[in-house]
Scaffold this active site. Sequence first.
Site, PDB file in Angstrom:
ATOM      1  N   SER A 187     -15.258  61.645  38.391  1.00  0.00           N
ATOM      2  CA  SER A 187     -15.625  62.909  39.015  1.00  0.00           C
ATOM      3  C   SER A 187     -15.508  64.073  38.043  1.00  0.00           C
ATOM      4  O   SER A 187     -15.904  65.190  38.369  1.00  0.00           O
ATOM      5  CB  SER A 187     -14.727  63.184  40.228  1.00  0.00           C
ATOM      6  OG  SER A 187     -13.368  63.247  39.831  1.00  0.00           O
ATOM      7  N   HIS A 246     -21.562  59.136  40.238  1.00  0.00           N
ATOM      8  CA  HIS A 246     -20.496  59.820  40.960  1.00  0.00           C
ATOM      9  C   HIS A 246     -20.759  59.815  42.463  1.00  0.00           C
ATOM     10  O   HIS A 246     -21.655  60.492  42.954  1.00  0.00           O
ATOM     11  CB  HIS A 246     -20.380  61.261  40.441  1.00  0.00           C
ATOM     12  CG  HIS A 246     -19.308  62.053  41.115  1.00  0.00           C
ATOM     13  ND1 HIS A 246     -19.377  63.415  41.270  1.00  0.00           N
ATOM     14  CD2 HIS A 246     -18.139  61.665  41.688  1.00  0.00           C
ATOM     15  CE1 HIS A 246     -18.297  63.840  41.897  1.00  0.00           C
ATOM     16  NE2 HIS A 246     -17.527  62.799  42.165  1.00  0.00           N
ATOM     17  N   GLU A 304     -24.375  61.563  42.293  1.00  0.00           N
ATOM     18  CA  GLU A 304     -24.856  62.186  41.069  1.00  0.00           C
ATOM     19  C   GLU A 304     -24.997  61.105  40.003  1.00  0.00           C
ATOM     20  O   GLU A 304     -24.047  60.368  39.738  1.00  0.00           O
ATOM     21  CB  GLU A 304     -23.873  63.257  40.584  1.00  0.00           C
ATOM     22  CG  GLU A 304     -23.801  64.479  41.479  1.00  0.00           C
ATOM     23  CD  GLU A 304     -22.780  65.480  40.995  1.00  0.00           C
ATOM     24  OE1 GLU A 304     -23.149  66.650  40.816  1.00  0.00           O
ATOM     25  OE2 GLU A 304     -21.602  65.100  40.799  1.00  0.00           O
ATOM     26  N   ASN A 356     -19.095  69.363  41.793  1.00  0.00           N
ATOM     27  CA  ASN A 356     -17.723  69.840  41.626  1.00  0.00           C
ATOM     28  C   ASN A 356     -17.664  71.178  40.889  1.00  0.00           C
ATOM     29  O   ASN A 356     -16.753  71.974  41.103  1.00  0.00           O
ATOM     30  CB  ASN A 356     -16.883  68.803  40.886  1.00  0.00           C
ATOM     31  CG  ASN A 356     -16.442  67.678  41.797  1.00  0.00           C
ATOM     32  OD1 ASN A 356     -16.424  67.827  43.017  1.00  0.00           O
ATOM     33  ND2 ASN A 356     -16.094  66.539  41.223  1.00  0.00           N
TER      34      ASN A 356
END
Length: 738
Positions: free
Chosen positions: A440, A461, A473, A511
């Site tokens: 991540s 991800h 992702e 993120n």
Amino acid sequence: MRDNMENTELTEPSVAEPVSAFSLMFTAEHVGIITIDVPGEKVNTLKAEFAQQTCDILQKAQQYPNLKGLVLVSGKTDSFIAGADITMISGCKTAVEASQLAQKGQTVMSQIASFSVPVVAAIHGACLGGGLELALACHSRVCSLDDKTQLGLPEVQLGLLPGSGGTQRLPRLIGAPKALDMMLTGRSLRAKQALRMGLVDDAVPYSILLKTALERVAKGRKSRPPLPWQARLAGGPLGKSLLFYFVRKQTRAKTHGNYPATEKIIDVVKTGLDQGSGNGYQAEANAFGELVMTPQSAALRGLFFASTALKKEKGADAEALPVRRVGILGGGLMGGGIANVTATRAGLPVRIKDINHEGIRHALKYSWDLLEKKVRSRRLTRNEQQRQMMLISGTTEYSGFSQIDIVVEAVFEDLALKQSMVAEIEKNAASHTIFASNTSSLPIHQIAEKATRPEQVIGLHYFSPVDKMPLVEVIPHAGTSAQTISTTVSLARKQGKTAIVVGDSAGFYVNRILAPYINEAARCLLAGEPVDHIDNALVKFGFPVGPVQLLDEVGIDVGTKIGPILVAAFGERFAAPSGFDAVLQDDRKGRKNGKGFYLYGQKGRGAKKKQVDSSVYRLLNVTPKAQQSGEEIAQRCVMLMLNEAVRCLDENVIRSARDGDLGAVFGIGFPPFRGGPFCYIDTLGAASVVKTLEQLAQRYGEHFTPCEGLRHRAERGSVSVPESGTRKGRQSVTRVTA
């Protein structure tokens, strides 16, 4: 479906006639079979031009001597009618035009409903939206028991309501309570559920679907059985008043007034029941026209078109390699979730490697428990549960990995550990095996830097929980091959995921835009704003959960790990507010260890409503008191997210604004009715966003300073954010906003 027809005579169309989506056959028993098969399309969707075609085919059938009835079937392999073609709405410039479109659909359905002989819909596959409205207009419905068969009215998910009579026919067929639930949630039903509800009259194996429909025609029209007593009670004056009061109250509690379609659905159904179906149809058409013109519907339709376009892209200019077997490294929560979607959705064999048998047992139990829920709700048979579980196996060594095509690594966030995993896979798997890391935060190029085949290393991800979160992702590093990218994207799609390809940059995309949003919520908390006040502000704005609760759900320890990585890469604007680390130092990890910002472990009635753990305030040395309005708090958190999203676009972290919108909506629950960060910037205007950020910077600090990309767009007077994030050599895909 034609394979099931016997003793049929084909009525040849005239050579001069245009190609129609409807063809007509007659059986020796004088039953007409109308086959719906839209030319050149994989699935059937209803189009505006079909109104005349439907009228023509019904007139042709009516002229047949001794006609006993009609059966409507699909010429497509796996679908009945998947809905109406919503691109029709794009041509509507006013609410009046959109209302007229709905009235045209109502007229077609009325012709079917008033046909002089029985009309039966034989449903196999998707029967959704306008497809179900057409089936509701028929005098009877039978469907196949196939897993592909689903019935529903999902228009609310596009900010609309059923516009071809569905709001009036469905309540009269199955009762207002169940009809409202179907329309307000947009959920679809399986065959047995539809049968129990009374939505269909019979559910049979596909092999005898046509035969059953023909037999139903032969029996003639039958009067409908009375509704269950609960539905009849809800139809009385007092019951109806209570029903609509509570439905409206519950709906507003969920939508916070952000989805006007839900209010319109309730109003239109009530109008039909109170004032008769004639007034109901008029109210339905008017409401449909009004909803088409709302920004909420435009945003939701834009997301639909964007996600549809994304599904057609391979991610890179290369053909994907076939994936026959998948390996998983790590049997934890993420590993178990990835194994589950691979086996149950992609239907691929999965081999889990863990350092001990306990990890494997945990991963297997994860899938078993999810499947068990489906069995208990009758959405899955025991045999199917066993079959899917047999696709998942485990090992503490690398036995079987020589036949694996792609390995997904889901171990701890430790660079050295992940690099050792790459080395072990290159040693124990096949030479073509792709290594995909579910990191991540760690840069993919660092994970690949010691690999002998770095072109086969990529990031993949997932978001937790894997079985529920729709986004992944896909993160190639500079040396990842195009074939590795396309193969990884292909696997993600088979797992039922929306896959966006993002740049190998700290935090990737989701993120990175989430971190400033969470940090600002933390600043509000440290300033004394109550936890639930902060969360309620963002839920009212449209997020499924607030930022503080999200931190509890993800894991406070996990959420704080990425902060230092982002600070190192992009500077102090990503720094968490000082003092907030006291929460982690108190061993508060959130839901997973029962200690966070909220109380856990409650049972009974109190468990449904989360309560804030007030000891958090003492820990942070604050006295909770709401000082800012919810709108101000939401603005502070969201504006930082918008600012960072534009930076990501300009730095090529995302390939297009479209991908940025989809990533935010499907990855962190950015309000769908706002269309995503870039659509929301379009709505507000770049100049307005810059002005708001400048005002916030004066009040709360320089981390609100508008990025150069936003300033440039504001100065240029751009109405929409251009697709400047397009990678070299790739064509930009502009977001469709219908």
